[in-house]
Design an enzyme around this catalytic site. Structure first.
Site, PDB file in Angstrom:
ATOM      1  N   TYR A   1      14.802  17.039 -13.254  1.00  0.00           N
ATOM      2  CA  TYR A   1      13.493  17.687 -13.099  1.00  0.00           C
ATOM      3  C   TYR A   1      13.390  18.706 -14.230  1.00  0.00           C
ATOM      4  CZ  TYR A   1      12.917  15.868  -8.330  1.00  0.00           C
ATOM      5  OH  TYR A   1      12.751  15.041  -7.233  1.00  0.00           O
TER       6      TYR A   1
ATOM      7  N   PRO B   1       4.434  14.767  -5.028  1.00  0.00           N
ATOM      8  CA  PRO B   1       5.706  14.032  -4.992  1.00  0.00           C
ATOM      9  C   PRO B   1       6.902  14.790  -5.573  1.00  0.00           C
ATOM     10  CG  PRO B   1       4.188  13.074  -6.589  1.00  0.00           C
ATOM     11  CD  PRO B   1       3.437  14.124  -5.859  1.00  0.00           C
TER      12      PRO B   1
HETATM   13  P1  FAS Z   1       0.590   4.154   2.660  1.00  0.00           P
HETATM   14  O1  FAS Z   1      -0.573   4.660   1.864  1.00  0.00           O
HETATM   15  O2  FAS Z   1       1.849   3.774   1.966  1.00  0.00           O
HETATM   16  O3  FAS Z   1       0.145   2.856   3.504  1.00  0.00           O
HETATM   17  C1  FAS Z   1      -1.125   2.775   4.103  1.00  0.00           C
HETATM   18  C2  FAS Z   1      -1.484   1.306   4.182  1.00  0.00           C
HETATM   19  O4  FAS Z   1      -2.720   1.183   4.907  1.00  0.00           O
HETATM   20  C3  FAS Z   1      -1.707   0.688   2.805  1.00  0.00           C
HETATM   21  O5  FAS Z   1      -0.938  -0.493   2.688  1.00  0.00           O
HETATM   22  C4  FAS Z   1      -3.202   0.395   2.785  1.00  0.00           C
HETATM   23  O6  FAS Z   1      -3.515  -0.790   2.058  1.00  0.00           O
HETATM   24  C5  FAS Z   1      -3.513   0.216   4.263  1.00  0.00           C
HETATM   25  N1  FAS Z   1      -4.910   0.459   4.602  1.00  0.00           N
HETATM   26  C6  FAS Z   1      -5.708   1.448   4.136  1.00  0.00           C
HETATM   27  N2  FAS Z   1      -6.940   1.355   4.690  1.00  0.00           N
HETATM   28  C7  FAS Z   1      -6.899   0.286   5.539  1.00  0.00           C
HETATM   29  C8  FAS Z   1      -7.858  -0.332   6.399  1.00  0.00           C
HETATM   30  N3  FAS Z   1      -9.100   0.153   6.495  1.00  0.00           N
HETATM   31  N4  FAS Z   1      -7.484  -1.402   7.118  1.00  0.00           N
HETATM   32  C9  FAS Z   1      -6.209  -1.898   7.029  1.00  0.00           C
HETATM   33  N5  FAS Z   1      -5.256  -1.364   6.227  1.00  0.00           N
HETATM   34  C10 FAS Z   1      -5.614  -0.286   5.494  1.00  0.00           C
HETATM   35  N6  FAS Z   1       6.071   9.821  -2.272  1.00  0.00           N
HETATM   36  C11 FAS Z   1       7.287  10.188  -2.711  1.00  0.00           C
HETATM   37  O7  FAS Z   1       8.109  10.638  -1.903  1.00  0.00           O
HETATM   38  N7  FAS Z   1       7.615  10.066  -4.048  1.00  0.00           N
HETATM   39  C12 FAS Z   1       6.736   9.535  -4.954  1.00  0.00           C
HETATM   40  O8  FAS Z   1       7.042   9.430  -6.132  1.00  0.00           O
HETATM   41  C13 FAS Z   1       5.465   9.112  -4.529  1.00  0.00           C
HETATM   42  N8  FAS Z   1       4.587   8.531  -5.402  1.00  0.00           N
HETATM   43  C14 FAS Z   1       3.348   8.135  -4.941  1.00  0.00           C
HETATM   44  C15 FAS Z   1       2.402   7.516  -5.790  1.00  0.00           C
HETATM   45  C16 FAS Z   1       1.135   7.141  -5.316  1.00  0.00           C
HETATM   46  C17 FAS Z   1       0.147   6.473  -6.243  1.00  0.00           C
HETATM   47  C18 FAS Z   1       0.784   7.389  -3.982  1.00  0.00           C
HETATM   48  C19 FAS Z   1      -0.588   7.032  -3.460  1.00  0.00           C
HETATM   49  C20 FAS Z   1       1.717   7.966  -3.118  1.00  0.00           C
HETATM   50  C21 FAS Z   1       3.002   8.338  -3.585  1.00  0.00           C
HETATM   51  N9  FAS Z   1       3.958   8.903  -2.745  1.00  0.00           N
HETATM   52  C22 FAS Z   1       5.181   9.286  -3.173  1.00  0.00           C
HETATM   53  C23 FAS Z   1       3.701   9.078  -1.368  1.00  0.00           C
HETATM   54  C24 FAS Z   1       3.890   7.761  -0.708  1.00  0.00           C
HETATM   55  O9  FAS Z   1       5.202   7.311  -0.901  1.00  0.00           O
HETATM   56  C25 FAS Z   1       3.490   7.937   0.717  1.00  0.00           C
HETATM   57  O10 FAS Z   1       4.031   9.127   1.261  1.00  0.00           O
HETATM   58  C26 FAS Z   1       3.872   6.772   1.576  1.00  0.00           C
HETATM   59  O11 FAS Z   1       3.358   5.618   0.988  1.00  0.00           O
HETATM   60  C27 FAS Z   1       3.287   7.036   2.957  1.00  0.00           C
HETATM   61  O12 FAS Z   1       3.350   5.881   3.669  1.00  0.00           O
HETATM   62  P2  FAS Z   1       2.160   5.496   4.680  1.00  0.00           P
HETATM   63  O13 FAS Z   1       1.810   6.677   5.483  1.00  0.00           O
HETATM   64  O14 FAS Z   1       2.595   4.241   5.327  1.00  0.00           O
HETATM   65  O15 FAS Z   1       0.858   5.253   3.761  1.00  0.00           O
HETATM   66  C1  PHB Z   2      10.818   8.377  -7.847  1.00  0.00           C
HETATM   67  O1  PHB Z   2      11.916   7.927  -8.172  1.00  0.00           O
HETATM   68  O2  PHB Z   2       9.777   7.675  -7.771  1.00  0.00           O
HETATM   69  C2  PHB Z   2      10.710   9.842  -7.516  1.00  0.00           C
HETATM   70  C3  PHB Z   2      11.865  10.589  -7.353  1.00  0.00           C
HETATM   71  C4  PHB Z   2      11.751  11.931  -7.035  1.00  0.00           C
HETATM   72  C5  PHB Z   2      10.506  12.510  -6.898  1.00  0.00           C
HETATM   73  C6  PHB Z   2       9.346  11.743  -7.036  1.00  0.00           C
HETATM   74  C7  PHB Z   2       9.450  10.401  -7.355  1.00  0.00           C
HETATM   75  O3  PHB Z   2      10.406  13.836  -6.597  1.00  0.00           O
END
Ligand code: FAS
Ligand code: PHB
Length: 395
Positions: free
Chosen positions: A202, A293
């Protein structure tokens, strides 16, 4: 049609909930907007907390995780031309984290549910929930073949992420949203090159934050702080690598480059919606909260929510509503601890656009304190590796 629990969303929250309910003999149907391939390929989180790893192993989902997961005993904090290791095991009495991508967790969960005869309807449209204030809530959706379906449930779980349809169903008079948008975003790349580090770096830098993470011994995952409204079209691979080289540079150390396999930009916000329940609708994961994140918390928090929701639904369906009644309170301690830690890591490491000398001096002082004080380093290590045992709640 009829099921016990209707689940909206086949992300980590919805899939794990379906699995945990099945372990309790409770049937569910998961409906998902996207295709299976899309859900399995969506690049997101990469780090599992100590307790999440234990939870996955305890619930029969540890096989590939144990084969492919990379256990890490710490991270590096880099600033002012110095790189310092934070030793999680030494500071927390043995706790670690595991690098195992969210894509792999989702693949494992989908495979497990299908092997167990679970029902996941991919590529649905026009999802809606209704009659939430009755004990027969209804989940409606249109299948990919055009069939309109109505599922009568005992309860519905809104696991549909930040942009889903479930949270907005809560009446404005009931819903409280606490949020903060950050004046920057993360540009993330997946690169076909062996990581140039053994554990995550980091890096605080005057040009902005950078993170060197990884996916395996041959694939790297790296991030750059960019402007909040940046377009990925403005970032050629060469420009990304040049910026990463600049922000991660350290005398005597070299960042290896490779083919960029995937790149995307993620906005950053802290967001908490309460309550996480409305009648027979229960929110979990990103549908209820979003963290930047930087603390690697989002995925872990989603899994913690459903670890509390599964026993609450089990008891509710057996006529014992106590755990369901305290679901929001049970989740909120961890939600706010994760939200604070994610904000703390983010504000310590990211340069506010136009940030002044005071911000730089405060950040460097904080970073120097964290790497030189056992108390400071222990606080980071305790939060990063996760909170008191994420155990399956005893009924
Ligand atoms: P999700 O968003 O994963 O899943 C929700 C699901 O619901 C999706 O598959 C979607 O298609 C579906 N859905 C939505 N609307 C719907 C509808 N109307 N009908 C049916 N299905 C529907 N977290 C980290 O710890 N580290 C990271 O680096 C990190 N990077 C991320 C990058 C991005 C671009 C995003 C958006 C999030 C990131 N996150 C990261 C956070 C991420 O990991 C979330 O915390 C995690 O996916 C949460 O999981 P869910 O709550 O299941 O939500
Ligand atoms: C990743 O590996 O995607 C990652 C790891 C640590 C973070 C965020 C993303 O804090």
């Amino acid at each position: 049609m009829r099921t016990q629990v209707g689940i909206v969303g086949a992300g980590p929250a919805g899939l794990l909930l379906s699995h945990l309910l099945a372990l309790r003999g409770i049937e569910s149907v998961v409906v998902e907007l996207r295709s299976r391939a899309y859900c399995e390929a969506r690049q997101r989180a990469g780090v599992l907390e100590d307790g999440t790893v234990r939870l996955l192993r305890e619930t029969g989902l540890g096989a590939r995780l144990d084969q492919q997961g990379l256990e890490h005993g710490g991270i590096y904090l880099q600033f002012a031309g110095e790189r310092h290791h934070i030793d999680f095991r030494e500071l927390t009495g043995g706790r670690s984290v595991t690098v195992y991508a969210q894509t792999e967790v989702v693949k494992d969960l989908i495979q497990q549910r299908i092997s167990d005869g679970g029902v996941i309807e991919f590529e649905v449209t026009d999802t809606e929930v209704d009659h939430l204030d009755t004990d027969r809530p209804v989940l409606r959706y249109t299948r990919s073949d055009g069939t309109r379906c109505e599922l009568v449930c005992d309860a519905i779980a809104g696991c549909d992420g930040f942009h889903g349809i479930c949270r907005p169903v809560l009446p404005d008079s009931l819903l409280t949203i606490t949020e903060r948008e950050y004046p920057y975003a993360w540009l993330g790349i997946l690169a076909d090159v062996a990581p140039s580090t053994d554990e995550l770096i980091y890096a605080h830098h005057e040009r902005g934050f950078a993170l060197h993470s990884l996916r395996s011994c041959t694939v790297s995952r790296l991030y750059l702080q960019v402007g909040p409204d940046e377009s990925i079209d403005n970032w050629s691979d060469d420009r990304i690598w040049a910026e990463l080289q600049c922000r991660l540079a350290l005398p005597g150390w070299r960042l290896e480059q490779g083919q960029v396999l995937d790149k995307s930009i993620t906005p950053m916000r802290s967001f908490v919606a309460t309550p996480m329940r409305y009648g027979r609708l229960f929110l979990a994961g990103d549908a209820a909260h979003i963290v930047p994140p930087t603390g690697a918390k989002g995925l872990n928090l989603a899994m913690a929510d459903v670890t509390a929701l599964a026993p609450a639904l089990d008891r509710l369906l057996r006529g014992k509503p106590e755990l369901a009644g305290s679901y929001t309170a049970t989740c909120l301690d961890r939600v706010w601890r994760s939200t604070h830690f994610s904000w703390w890591m983010t504000s310590m490491l990211h340069r506010t656009p136009g940030g002044d000398d005071m911000e730089m001096a405060l950040q460097l002082s904080q970073l120097r304190y964290v790497v030189s004080s056992r108390a400071g380093a222990t606080s980071l290590a305790e939060n990063y590796t996760g909170y008191p045992q994420l155990r399956l709640h005893e009924d």
